[in-house]
Design a protein around this motif. Structure first.
Motif, mmCIF file in Angstrom:
data_model
loop_
_atom_site.group_PDB
_atom_site.id
_atom_site.type_symbol
_atom_site.label_atom_id
_atom_site.label_comp_id
_atom_site.label_asym_id
_atom_site.label_seq_id
_atom_site.Cartn_x
_atom_site.Cartn_y
_atom_site.Cartn_z
ATOM 1 N N ALA A 261 -2.550 7.804 -12.016
ATOM 2 C CA ALA A 261 -3.645 7.790 -11.184
ATOM 3 C C ALA A 261 -4.529 6.813 -11.290
ATOM 4 N N ILE A 262 -4.883 6.347 -12.487
ATOM 5 C CA ILE A 262 -5.673 5.320 -12.726
ATOM 6 C C ILE A 262 -5.204 4.051 -12.258
ATOM 7 N N PHE A 263 -3.770 3.820 -12.425
ATOM 8 C CA PHE A 263 -3.107 2.619 -11.970
ATOM 9 C C PHE A 263 -3.163 2.530 -10.370
ATOM 10 N N VAL A 264 -2.959 3.614 -9.620
ATOM 11 C CA VAL A 264 -2.947 3.529 -8.223
ATOM 12 C C VAL A 264 -4.407 3.216 -7.909
ATOM 13 N N VAL A 265 -5.581 4.018 -8.319
ATOM 14 C CA VAL A 265 -6.809 3.635 -7.959
ATOM 15 C C VAL A 265 -7.265 2.210 -8.153
ATOM 16 N N ILE A 266 -7.039 1.834 -9.296
ATOM 17 C CA ILE A 266 -7.103 0.551 -9.655
ATOM 18 C C ILE A 266 -6.325 -0.413 -8.639
ATOM 19 N N TYR A 267 -5.217 -0.160 -8.422
ATOM 20 C CA TYR A 267 -4.420 -1.097 -7.573
ATOM 21 C C TYR A 267 -4.878 -1.164 -6.190
ATOM 22 N N ILE A 268 -5.133 -0.001 -5.474
ATOM 23 C CA ILE A 268 -5.743 0.301 -3.994
ATOM 24 C C ILE A 268 -7.205 -0.623 -4.095
ATOM 25 N N ARG A 269 -7.849 -0.795 -5.343
ATOM 26 C CA ARG A 269 -9.151 -1.380 -5.219
ATOM 27 C C ARG A 269 -9.034 -2.703 -5.253
ATOM 28 N N ILE A 270 -8.059 -3.257 -5.826
ATOM 29 C CA ILE A 270 -7.993 -4.927 -6.247
ATOM 30 C C ILE A 270 -7.377 -5.453 -4.793
ATOM 31 N N THR A 271 -6.612 -4.715 -4.001
ATOM 32 C CA THR A 271 -6.160 -5.419 -2.774
ATOM 33 C C THR A 271 -6.928 -5.413 -1.756
ATOM 34 N N PRO A 272 -7.205 -6.357 -1.123
ATOM 35 C CA PRO A 272 -8.351 -6.626 -0.075
ATOM 36 C C PRO A 272 -8.109 -5.857 1.106
ATOM 37 N N ARG B 195 -6.738 -1.681 2.711
ATOM 38 C CA ARG B 195 -6.833 -0.432 2.670
ATOM 39 C C ARG B 195 -5.215 0.143 2.626
ATOM 40 N N GLU B 196 -4.612 0.409 1.676
ATOM 41 C CA GLU B 196 -3.171 0.680 1.788
ATOM 42 C C GLU B 196 -3.015 2.152 2.493
ATOM 43 N N ILE B 197 -3.731 3.017 2.029
ATOM 44 C CA ILE B 197 -3.547 4.465 2.420
ATOM 45 C C ILE B 197 -3.969 4.479 3.753
ATOM 46 N N ALA B 198 -4.823 3.772 4.424
ATOM 47 C CA ALA B 198 -5.091 4.005 5.593
ATOM 48 C C ALA B 198 -4.149 3.252 6.558
ATOM 49 N N ILE C 33 -0.703 3.027 5.552
ATOM 50 C CA ILE C 33 0.447 3.767 5.630
ATOM 51 C C ILE C 33 0.277 4.905 6.722
ATOM 52 N N ARG C 34 -0.922 5.604 6.642
ATOM 53 C CA ARG C 34 -1.291 6.601 7.497
ATOM 54 C C ARG C 34 -1.221 6.084 8.911
ATOM 55 N N ALA C 35 -1.372 4.884 9.232
ATOM 56 C CA ALA C 35 -1.189 4.248 10.483
ATOM 57 C C ALA C 35 0.164 4.004 10.595
ATOM 58 N N GLY C 36 1.202 3.955 9.762
ATOM 59 C CA GLY C 36 2.454 3.637 10.058
ATOM 60 C C GLY C 36 2.710 2.247 9.515
ATOM 61 N N ASN C 37 2.094 1.710 8.972
ATOM 62 C CA ASN C 37 2.380 0.322 8.465
ATOM 63 C C ASN C 37 3.392 0.247 7.258
ATOM 64 N N VAL C 38 4.467 -0.166 7.861
ATOM 65 C CA VAL C 38 5.909 -0.193 6.764
ATOM 66 C C VAL C 38 5.480 -1.101 5.667
ATOM 67 N N ALA C 39 4.909 -2.469 5.968
ATOM 68 C CA ALA C 39 4.642 -3.334 4.938
ATOM 69 C C ALA C 39 3.933 -2.864 3.482
ATOM 70 N N ALA C 40 2.648 -2.153 3.984
ATOM 71 C CA ALA C 40 1.916 -1.440 3.239
ATOM 72 C C ALA C 40 2.691 -0.389 2.284
ATOM 73 N N ALA C 41 3.279 0.590 2.980
ATOM 74 C CA ALA C 41 4.384 1.372 2.411
ATOM 75 C C ALA C 41 5.063 0.939 1.377
ATOM 76 N N ALA C 42 5.981 -0.294 1.845
ATOM 77 C CA ALA C 42 6.681 -0.769 0.675
ATOM 78 C C ALA C 42 6.225 -1.315 -0.328
ATOM 79 N N SER C 43 4.955 -2.301 -0.094
ATOM 80 C CA SER C 43 4.141 -2.596 -1.086
ATOM 81 C C SER C 43 3.696 -1.841 -2.047
#
Length: 135
Positions: free
Chosen positions: A25-36, A38-41, A43-53
């Motif tokens: 959980a700590i890893f995921v929180v830090i990872y999605i914070r250091i990327t500029p 919003r991976e989760i948003a 992915i919810r919108a169907g972005n395959v590149a974000a999901a793969a990353s």
């Protein structure tokens, strides 16, 4: 198998898996914070590149964390190597940014090749990370 041995094994199992979930959980929180982006948003919108990353990053970290669990001699040892793995996995994103400077705009633009590359780089680094934790 004695009851004492089973009880000790269960305590070790639950303490290690709980610590692993917290570290993940700590890893995921830090990872999605250091990327500029919003991976989760994305992915919810169907972005395959974000999901793969993000999937590659999680799998890479879990691979290294699994090795830390399997090779640790105590819960403290496992947590120490779990944190080392976390730092190394976060560096994978920095390496990807150096190799492909436009990757921070490619992922939100759903450029699948960039997402797959970042995910594969993270997974590959996680595998190397895991191998280095065997002793």
């Amino acid at each position: 198998m004695s009851e004492q041995l089973v009880a000790h094994g269960l305590i070790a199992f639950f303490s290690h898996i709980a610590a692993a979930f917290v570290l993940l959980a700590i890893f995921v929180v830090i990872y999605i914070r250091i990327t500029p982006y919003r991976e989760i948003a994305l992915i919810r919108a169907g972005n395959v590149a974000a999901a793969a990353s993000l999937s590659g990053a999680v799998l890479g970290y879990c691979t290294a964390l699994a090795s830390a669990i399997a090779n640790s001699v105590s819960l403290v040892d496992m947590c120490f190597w779990g944190v080392v793995a976390l730092v190394i996995q976060l560096l994978a994103f920095g390496v990807a940014r150096l190799l492909i400077p436009g990757i921070v705009s490619d992922i939100p633009d759903n450029k699948i090749a960039s997402g797959v590359f970042l995910g594969a780089l993270s997974l590959g680094l996680g595998m190397l990370n895991a191998a280095c934790m065997t002793y």
